[in-house]
Design an enzyme around this catalytic site. Structure first.
Site, PDB file in Angstrom:
ATOM      1  N   ASP A  27     -20.851  -8.171 -39.275  1.00  0.00           N
ATOM      2  CA  ASP A  27     -19.717  -7.491 -39.059  1.00  0.00           C
ATOM      3  C   ASP A  27     -18.602  -7.408 -40.182  1.00  0.00           C
ATOM      4  O   ASP A  27     -18.735  -8.209 -40.964  1.00  0.00           O
ATOM      5  CB  ASP A  27     -19.089  -7.812 -37.531  1.00  0.00           C
ATOM      6  CG  ASP A  27     -18.675  -9.533 -37.572  1.00  0.00           C
ATOM      7  OD1 ASP A  27     -18.785 -10.091 -38.668  1.00  0.00           O
ATOM      8  OD2 ASP A  27     -18.597  -9.871 -36.577  1.00  0.00           O
ATOM      9  N   HIS A  37     -20.687 -12.268 -42.103  1.00  0.00           N
ATOM     10  CA  HIS A  37     -19.207 -11.873 -41.244  1.00  0.00           C
ATOM     11  C   HIS A  37     -18.275 -11.652 -42.259  1.00  0.00           C
ATOM     12  O   HIS A  37     -17.706 -12.773 -42.984  1.00  0.00           O
ATOM     13  CB  HIS A  37     -19.018 -13.078 -40.457  1.00  0.00           C
ATOM     14  CG  HIS A  37     -19.757 -13.267 -39.195  1.00  0.00           C
ATOM     15  ND1 HIS A  37     -19.901 -12.242 -38.225  1.00  0.00           N
ATOM     16  CD2 HIS A  37     -20.565 -14.444 -38.956  1.00  0.00           C
ATOM     17  CE1 HIS A  37     -20.962 -12.677 -37.261  1.00  0.00           C
ATOM     18  NE2 HIS A  37     -21.164 -14.046 -37.887  1.00  0.00           N
ATOM     19  N   GLU A  80     -26.488 -23.013 -39.719  1.00  0.00           N
ATOM     20  CA  GLU A  80     -24.997 -23.308 -40.206  1.00  0.00           C
ATOM     21  C   GLU A  80     -24.988 -25.026 -40.209  1.00  0.00           C
ATOM     22  O   GLU A  80     -24.133 -25.645 -39.846  1.00  0.00           O
ATOM     23  CB  GLU A  80     -24.039 -23.141 -39.150  1.00  0.00           C
ATOM     24  CG  GLU A  80     -23.761 -21.619 -38.913  1.00  0.00           C
ATOM     25  CD  GLU A  80     -22.702 -21.221 -38.020  1.00  0.00           C
ATOM     26  OE1 GLU A  80     -21.871 -22.284 -37.476  1.00  0.00           O
ATOM     27  OE2 GLU A  80     -22.250 -20.348 -37.853  1.00  0.00           O
ATOM     28  N   GLU A 140     -26.229 -11.118 -38.542  1.00  0.00           N
ATOM     29  CA  GLU A 140     -24.686 -11.129 -37.678  1.00  0.00           C
ATOM     30  C   GLU A 140     -23.864 -10.161 -38.251  1.00  0.00           C
ATOM     31  O   GLU A 140     -22.421 -10.640 -38.446  1.00  0.00           O
ATOM     32  CB  GLU A 140     -24.366 -12.551 -37.374  1.00  0.00           C
ATOM     33  CG  GLU A 140     -25.228 -13.387 -37.002  1.00  0.00           C
ATOM     34  CD  GLU A 140     -24.781 -14.735 -36.477  1.00  0.00           C
ATOM     35  OE1 GLU A 140     -23.548 -14.876 -36.551  1.00  0.00           O
ATOM     36  OE2 GLU A 140     -25.574 -15.879 -36.365  1.00  0.00           O
ATOM     37  N   ASN A 177     -30.500 -20.033 -41.087  1.00  0.00           N
ATOM     38  CA  ASN A 177     -29.395 -19.214 -40.706  1.00  0.00           C
ATOM     39  C   ASN A 177     -27.951 -19.517 -41.333  1.00  0.00           C
ATOM     40  O   ASN A 177     -27.511 -20.814 -40.711  1.00  0.00           O
ATOM     41  CB  ASN A 177     -29.456 -18.579 -39.490  1.00  0.00           C
ATOM     42  CG  ASN A 177     -28.551 -17.305 -39.255  1.00  0.00           C
ATOM     43  OD1 ASN A 177     -28.647 -16.255 -40.135  1.00  0.00           O
ATOM     44  ND2 ASN A 177     -27.752 -17.242 -38.323  1.00  0.00           N
TER      45      ASN A 177
HETATM   46  C1  XIL Z   1     -20.490 -16.468 -31.351  1.00  0.00           C
HETATM   47  C2  XIL Z   1     -20.551 -15.556 -30.183  1.00  0.00           C
HETATM   48  O1  XIL Z   1     -20.436 -13.836 -30.496  1.00  0.00           O
HETATM   49  C3  XIL Z   1     -19.276 -15.758 -29.226  1.00  0.00           C
HETATM   50  O2  XIL Z   1     -19.531 -15.170 -27.904  1.00  0.00           O
HETATM   51  C4  XIL Z   1     -19.305 -17.267 -28.900  1.00  0.00           C
HETATM   52  O3  XIL Z   1     -18.125 -17.346 -28.128  1.00  0.00           O
HETATM   53  C5  XIL Z   1     -19.373 -18.118 -30.137  1.00  0.00           C
HETATM   54  O4  XIL Z   1     -20.436 -17.754 -31.075  1.00  0.00           O
HETATM   55  N1  XIL Z   1     -22.131 -17.449 -35.884  1.00  0.00           N
HETATM   56  C6  XIL Z   1     -22.983 -17.754 -35.227  1.00  0.00           C
HETATM   57  C7  XIL Z   1     -23.139 -16.968 -33.760  1.00  0.00           C
HETATM   58  O5  XIL Z   1     -24.386 -18.127 -35.492  1.00  0.00           O
HETATM   59  O6  XIL Z   1     -23.712 -17.597 -32.773  1.00  0.00           O
HETATM   60  C8  XIL Z   1     -21.537 -17.032 -33.315  1.00  0.00           C
HETATM   61  O7  XIL Z   1     -21.516 -16.118 -32.125  1.00  0.00           O
HETATM   62  C9  XIL Z   1     -20.796 -16.195 -34.358  1.00  0.00           C
HETATM   63  C10 XIL Z   1     -20.852 -17.336 -35.588  1.00  0.00           C
END
Ligand code: XIL
Length: 422
Positions: free
Chosen positions: A274, A243, A164, A272, A206
């Protein structure tokens, strides 16, 4: 059924020249011999060795419903928080690996891959690092990358080296953080440190909101990766967090995004995933897009049950709070099982890239890899025989009686059941 094994044996010999690589593809089609895989990981593995993974929290491994689903369905894990900077270096120079080791050991003892997440990120930094700037922060970041990547050396399939680092919105530029203020070359410095510490892990950049090819942030990351490849900065892969929700919907050009990055010479991974409401169509679209891009190594969903999600109120995952399969699960498994087999001789496909990352064969012998694309009714097995440091002197791939060889190169065939060079 996994397909019938193909057997190999060395034969005597004729030199086949000084080339370092000789290959044969035995393409085998067996109508009616394959059945659909019944789990996400098994089905993904049958598509050129892809993975289907999930984020895992160490403290949930003692939950039997959770562990049962994890062990049954997934062949890759990403520690959800346990490898982050605040977890692994809570005080400067004091490293703690208890919960991250627990996840890595759970996964590797069951043959699952591990995605490392994340070495350098502005978020979830320990307070001592949040307070730093400039050269001391650069040094602390590099020390952190080196220490963590060294601790897990040889155990990580892919590392999110930097997470990020790009800004949201229309600038296409970097996010303003204390890491960025150490100098914009901090990202390539992190990649070089990670490569030195763990030379065999794939190193990924990422990010999120990089799914839509037309977005400025996507283009900004693309320009950075292109520049890194041109200048030889050690980057191997790009992670798309994906996401997806009403604000960041599934974009119709998602496949273009994946394939455009892959064309730069990096692997792509969905890291990641969802989806708000777990829209089954969007889930299937993501799977189909990954399967359509040979360098898409796999998909990770960000949690198992909705109750495990960081956005649980969006019910974005494949299992409900009770651990039951949702419609999205069936949609994903069907998309995996119905995915078209790829051309196994495609130069950029995952099997050829993974075999090229194997250690070179030290002697004059040969090594062989088999990858399988399986779908309802048959399979294509791709067999690649690779010479070691000296020319190979003849070999045979023998193929089951019932199979047909439909294609081969750099080989001669004798009968329908042998492909060889002699
Ligand atoms: C999130 C986790 O799922 C949570 O448990 C934590 O509180 C915050 O981070 N991008 C990422 C992940 O790269 O590491 C994040 O994970 C979600 C967004």
């Amino acid at each position: 059924m996994q397909g019938r094994p193909l057997s190999f044996r060395h034969r005597t010999a004729l030199a086949v020249g000084a080339a370092g690589l000789m290959a044969v593809t035995g393409a085998v089609f067996l109508p009616g011999s394959a059945s659909a895989a019944s789990t996400l990981g098994a089905s993904a593995a049958e598509r050129n060795g892809r993975y289907f993974g999930t984020a895992v929290a160490a403290y949930k491994l003692s939950d039997s419903v959770y562990q049962t689903i994890l062990n049954r369905e997934f062949n890759s894990v990403t520690p959800e928080n346990e490898m982050k900077w605040d977890a692994t270096e809570p005080d400067q120079g004091r490293f703690t690996y208890g919960s991250s080791d627990q996840i890595v050991n759970h996964a590797r003892s069951r043959g699952m891959k591990v995605r490392g997440h994340a070495l350098a990120w502005y978020s979830q930094m320990p307070p001592w690092a949040q307070r730093m700037e400039g050269a001391p922060l650069r040094q602390a970041m590099l020390n952190h990358v080196t220490n963590v990547a060294t601790h897990f050396r040889g155990q990580i399939d892919s590392w999110d080296v930097v997470n990020e680092a790009f800004a949201d919105g229309n600038s296409g530029g970097r996010r303003d953080t204390n890491l960025e203020r150490t100098g914009s070359d901090w990202i390539e410095a992190a990649f070089r440190a990670a490569r030195a510490a763990d030379p065999n892990a794939k190193l990924c950049y990422n990010d999120y909101n990089t799914d839509d090819w037309s977005h400025a942030k996507t283009q900004g990351v693309y320009r950075m990766v292109r520049d890194f490849k041109q200048r030889g900065v050690p980057i191997d892969c790009v992670g798309f967090q994906s996401h997806l929700n009403n604000q960041s919907p599934y974009p119709s050009n998602y496949r273009t995004t994946l394939s455009s990055f892959a064309a730069l010479g990096v692997d792509v991974q969905i890291t990641e995933l969802d989806i708000q409401g777990a829209n089954p169509t969007w889930y299937a679209n993501v799977v189909n897009d990954c399967l359509a891009v040979p360098r898409c190594n796999g998909i990770t969903v960000w949690g198992i049950r909705d109750s495990d999600s960081w956005r649980s109120q969006q019910t974005p995952l494949l299992f409900d709070n009770g651990g039951n399969k949702k419609a999205a699960y069936n949609s994903v498994l069907a998309a995996l099982n119905n995915g078209q087999p790829q051309d196994p001789s495609s130069p950029g496909n995952p099997s050829s890239s993974s075999s090229s990352s194997q250690p070179p064969n030290p002697g004059g012998g040969c090594s062989a890899t088999v990858s399988l694309n399986q779908w309802n009714g048959g399979y294509v097995a791709s067999v690649r025989v690779t010479a070691g440091s000296s020319p190979i002197n003849g070999w045979t791939v023998s193929i089951p009686q019932a199979a047909n060889v439909t294609n081969s190169w750099s080989t001669t065939r004798s009968g329908t059941n042998f492909a060889n060079v002699d």
